[in-house]
Design a protein around this motif. Sequence first.
Motif, PDB file in Angstrom:
ATOM      1  N   GLU A 196       3.622   5.031  -4.171  1.00  0.00           N
ATOM      2  CA  GLU A 196       2.574   4.329  -3.426  1.00  0.00           C
ATOM      3  C   GLU A 196       3.168   3.229  -2.560  1.00  0.00           C
ATOM      4  O   GLU A 196       2.703   2.997  -1.425  1.00  0.00           O
ATOM      5  CB  GLU A 196       1.536   3.747  -4.392  1.00  0.00           C
ATOM      6  CG  GLU A 196       0.660   4.768  -5.071  1.00  0.00           C
ATOM      7  CD  GLU A 196       1.362   5.559  -6.178  1.00  0.00           C
ATOM      8  OE1 GLU A 196       0.847   6.608  -6.592  1.00  0.00           O
ATOM      9  OE2 GLU A 196       2.447   5.108  -6.620  1.00  0.00           O
ATOM     10  N   ARG A 200       2.779   2.908   1.530  1.00  0.00           N
ATOM     11  CA  ARG A 200       2.303   1.738   2.274  1.00  0.00           C
ATOM     12  C   ARG A 200       3.296   1.338   3.350  1.00  0.00           C
ATOM     13  O   ARG A 200       2.915   0.937   4.461  1.00  0.00           O
ATOM     14  CB  ARG A 200       2.043   0.588   1.307  1.00  0.00           C
ATOM     15  CG  ARG A 200       0.736   0.728   0.535  1.00  0.00           C
ATOM     16  CD  ARG A 200       0.426  -0.506  -0.288  1.00  0.00           C
ATOM     17  NE  ARG A 200       1.250  -0.573  -1.479  1.00  0.00           N
ATOM     18  CZ  ARG A 200       0.931  -0.007  -2.646  1.00  0.00           C
ATOM     19  NH1 ARG A 200      -0.196   0.677  -2.756  1.00  0.00           N
ATOM     20  NH2 ARG A 200       1.723  -0.111  -3.692  1.00  0.00           N
ATOM     21  N   ASP A 225      -4.403   9.179   0.933  1.00  0.00           N
ATOM     22  CA  ASP A 225      -5.464   8.179   1.066  1.00  0.00           C
ATOM     23  C   ASP A 225      -4.919   6.845   1.558  1.00  0.00           C
ATOM     24  O   ASP A 225      -5.575   6.137   2.331  1.00  0.00           O
ATOM     25  CB  ASP A 225      -6.173   7.972  -0.274  1.00  0.00           C
ATOM     26  CG  ASP A 225      -7.105   9.136  -0.622  1.00  0.00           C
ATOM     27  OD1 ASP A 225      -7.368   9.963   0.284  1.00  0.00           O
ATOM     28  OD2 ASP A 225      -7.554   9.213  -1.776  1.00  0.00           O
ATOM     29  N   ILE A 226      -3.716   6.500   1.111  1.00  0.00           N
ATOM     30  CA  ILE A 226      -3.100   5.245   1.562  1.00  0.00           C
ATOM     31  C   ILE A 226      -2.797   5.322   3.049  1.00  0.00           C
ATOM     32  O   ILE A 226      -3.043   4.369   3.804  1.00  0.00           O
ATOM     33  CB  ILE A 226      -1.824   4.959   0.751  1.00  0.00           C
ATOM     34  CG1 ILE A 226      -2.181   4.687  -0.712  1.00  0.00           C
ATOM     35  CG2 ILE A 226      -1.035   3.785   1.352  1.00  0.00           C
ATOM     36  CD1 ILE A 226      -0.984   4.523  -1.624  1.00  0.00           C
ATOM     37  N   ARG A 228      -4.343   7.208   5.240  1.00  0.00           N
ATOM     38  CA  ARG A 228      -5.615   7.224   5.965  1.00  0.00           C
ATOM     39  C   ARG A 228      -6.245   5.825   6.023  1.00  0.00           C
ATOM     40  O   ARG A 228      -6.739   5.399   7.080  1.00  0.00           O
ATOM     41  CB  ARG A 228      -6.584   8.206   5.317  1.00  0.00           C
ATOM     42  CG  ARG A 228      -7.914   8.310   6.056  1.00  0.00           C
ATOM     43  CD  ARG A 228      -8.807   9.408   5.490  1.00  0.00           C
ATOM     44  NE  ARG A 228      -9.145   9.160   4.091  1.00  0.00           N
ATOM     45  CZ  ARG A 228      -8.656   9.864   3.071  1.00  0.00           C
ATOM     46  NH1 ARG A 228      -7.791  10.838   3.298  1.00  0.00           N
ATOM     47  NH2 ARG A 228      -8.998   9.591   1.829  1.00  0.00           N
ATOM     48  N   GLU A 229      -6.216   5.107   4.918  1.00  0.00           N
ATOM     49  CA  GLU A 229      -6.823   3.773   4.892  1.00  0.00           C
ATOM     50  C   GLU A 229      -6.128   2.833   5.860  1.00  0.00           C
ATOM     51  O   GLU A 229      -6.780   2.048   6.574  1.00  0.00           O
ATOM     52  CB  GLU A 229      -6.769   3.217   3.465  1.00  0.00           C
ATOM     53  CG  GLU A 229      -7.707   3.930   2.496  1.00  0.00           C
ATOM     54  CD  GLU A 229      -7.384   3.616   1.048  1.00  0.00           C
ATOM     55  OE1 GLU A 229      -6.485   2.762   0.817  1.00  0.00           O
ATOM     56  OE2 GLU A 229      -7.998   4.223   0.153  1.00  0.00           O
ATOM     57  N   THR A 230      -4.807   2.878   5.903  1.00  0.00           N
ATOM     58  CA  THR A 230      -4.077   2.024   6.847  1.00  0.00           C
ATOM     59  C   THR A 230      -4.357   2.450   8.279  1.00  0.00           C
ATOM     60  O   THR A 230      -4.553   1.622   9.167  1.00  0.00           O
ATOM     61  CB  THR A 230      -2.566   2.087   6.570  1.00  0.00           C
ATOM     62  OG1 THR A 230      -2.320   1.756   5.201  1.00  0.00           O
ATOM     63  CG2 THR A 230      -1.808   1.122   7.470  1.00  0.00           C
ATOM     64  N   CYS A 232      -7.021   3.826   9.442  1.00  0.00           N
ATOM     65  CA  CYS A 232      -8.376   3.414   9.823  1.00  0.00           C
ATOM     66  C   CYS A 232      -8.422   1.993  10.352  1.00  0.00           C
ATOM     67  O   CYS A 232      -9.246   1.661  11.207  1.00  0.00           O
ATOM     68  CB  CYS A 232      -9.316   3.555   8.626  1.00  0.00           C
ATOM     69  SG  CYS A 232      -9.808   5.255   8.253  1.00  0.00           S
ATOM     70  N   ARG A 233      -7.543   1.141   9.857  1.00  0.00           N
ATOM     71  CA  ARG A 233      -7.542  -0.268  10.285  1.00  0.00           C
ATOM     72  C   ARG A 233      -6.889  -0.463  11.647  1.00  0.00           C
ATOM     73  O   ARG A 233      -7.112  -1.492  12.297  1.00  0.00           O
ATOM     74  CB  ARG A 233      -6.829  -1.132   9.241  1.00  0.00           C
ATOM     75  CG  ARG A 233      -7.547  -1.199   7.904  1.00  0.00           C
ATOM     76  CD  ARG A 233      -7.024  -2.357   7.063  1.00  0.00           C
ATOM     77  NE  ARG A 233      -5.624  -2.204   6.712  1.00  0.00           N
ATOM     78  CZ  ARG A 233      -5.200  -1.572   5.623  1.00  0.00           C
ATOM     79  NH1 ARG A 233      -6.074  -1.010   4.788  1.00  0.00           N
ATOM     80  NH2 ARG A 233      -3.922  -1.475   5.347  1.00  0.00           N
TER      81      ARG A 233
END
Length: 477
Positions: A196, A200, A225-226, A228-230, A232-233
């Motif tokens: 993880e 990141r 998911d990590i 994708r989340e980053t 998205c920002r």
Amino acid sequence: MLWRASEAAAATGGAVASDWVASGVSIDTRSLEPGDLFVALTAARDGHDFVVQALAQGAAAALVSHIPQGVHNPEKLLIVDDVQRGLEALGQAGRTRFRGRVVAVTGSVGKTSTKEMLRTVLGAQGTVHAAEKSYNNHWGVPLTLARMPRDADFAVIEIGMNHPGEIAPLARMARPHVAMVTIVAPAHLAAFESLEGIAREKASIFEGLEPGGVAIYNGDLAVSDILRETACRHAARLRSFGEAVGNHHRVTDVRVQDNCTVVQGRAWRTPLVYKVMVPGRHFAVNGMGVLAVVSALKLDRALALTALGQWQAGAGRGLRERIQLDRVDERLSLELIDDAYNSNPASLGAALEVLAAAQTRDGLGRHEKGRRIAYLGDMKELGQGEVEMHEALADTRFMARIDIVHCVGPLMRHLWQKLPLEKRGHWTETSDKMAERVAHDLDAGDVVLAKGSLSMGLGRVVDAIRKMRQAPADVDG
């Protein structure tokens, strides 16, 4: 013309005493071309010690922090407070004046081969600037940017890391319009707490995206998911690729053949068929990521598919070549898969799949049947689980089709000890020792893979195999 003295001085805040013009940028006198600006970086050696040599070889000027001893033409110097920061400033200035579109690539596996795929695919639709080697670190990225021609249509920037916090500053320097993460795998685990943590760090490439930029990431991973989340920002649009249902660009069928890989897939609702001229599922999947970049840049997909079919892997990264062992009889040869540049569990698994799919030839040499043979070196920087990761290779499903495994290094000894006796080749501490044996161990009809982390020097085993080559005889003479 790449840099005028006045432009370079304005970019770096340095001092110049003449109006020289540089046609390139170099950090190494061994590859320096006349007209280059020589950058006196301090690494294993202090680049200032080579300034006199660089100027004698025709360098237009040298970027330095002081006047080196023996320099009698200081008017050819660009003097800055710090050479590394000066190179970074020059790279940032090169990026600022660039009017083309920039693609940045990172990943634990496949970033260099993907950069080369992009060079080929984008090159079918414009002029492309990309580093000729894996220049992906704190000096490699600004060097690539500083070398960027003013009028190129595209630039492809490879970004790597060894420790936390390295990717984001380089991504902000590159300011890509499209950023891509190929895969996150157990590599550099010694510097990170977990997979993880690596995810990141890889995802931080999206922090450098230009406004309206597109994030492209592998959607098949446990850590997707990590990513994708980053994304998205920092991204205006997201595109996932891979083999799993739900990916925007999806591979639906991969056929790894002896000398190519044929792929079926979908770009959202559009069916695709393409091939790459090298075996490997990982090449197929990253090829779909390249097509996602093409879509993000709104380029011609048909031209991209045609160009992708012309791409081949480079030396040390899956290059296939025939080694002729007899000057007269061309049948007496073996096939070498040179994948010796680097290794981690994901990339080694992919390489073993390629070897397992390779077609040997029987009845040619001392052995009745051709064999699939692997020379494997230690995988470095894997952290606490390194022994178990090496042992686990013995149980991979592709190992059943591999006949002999030779192992190099203390970590690979754990694999060697776990292999069944009929597959167990030699174990040596170093690649030099293993290289001494290859001429006795290989035969016509064999297919041979060499792979290991760069520091293990499996390239010396590759060189020894290449030295077995016999030039064809001049039969007419």
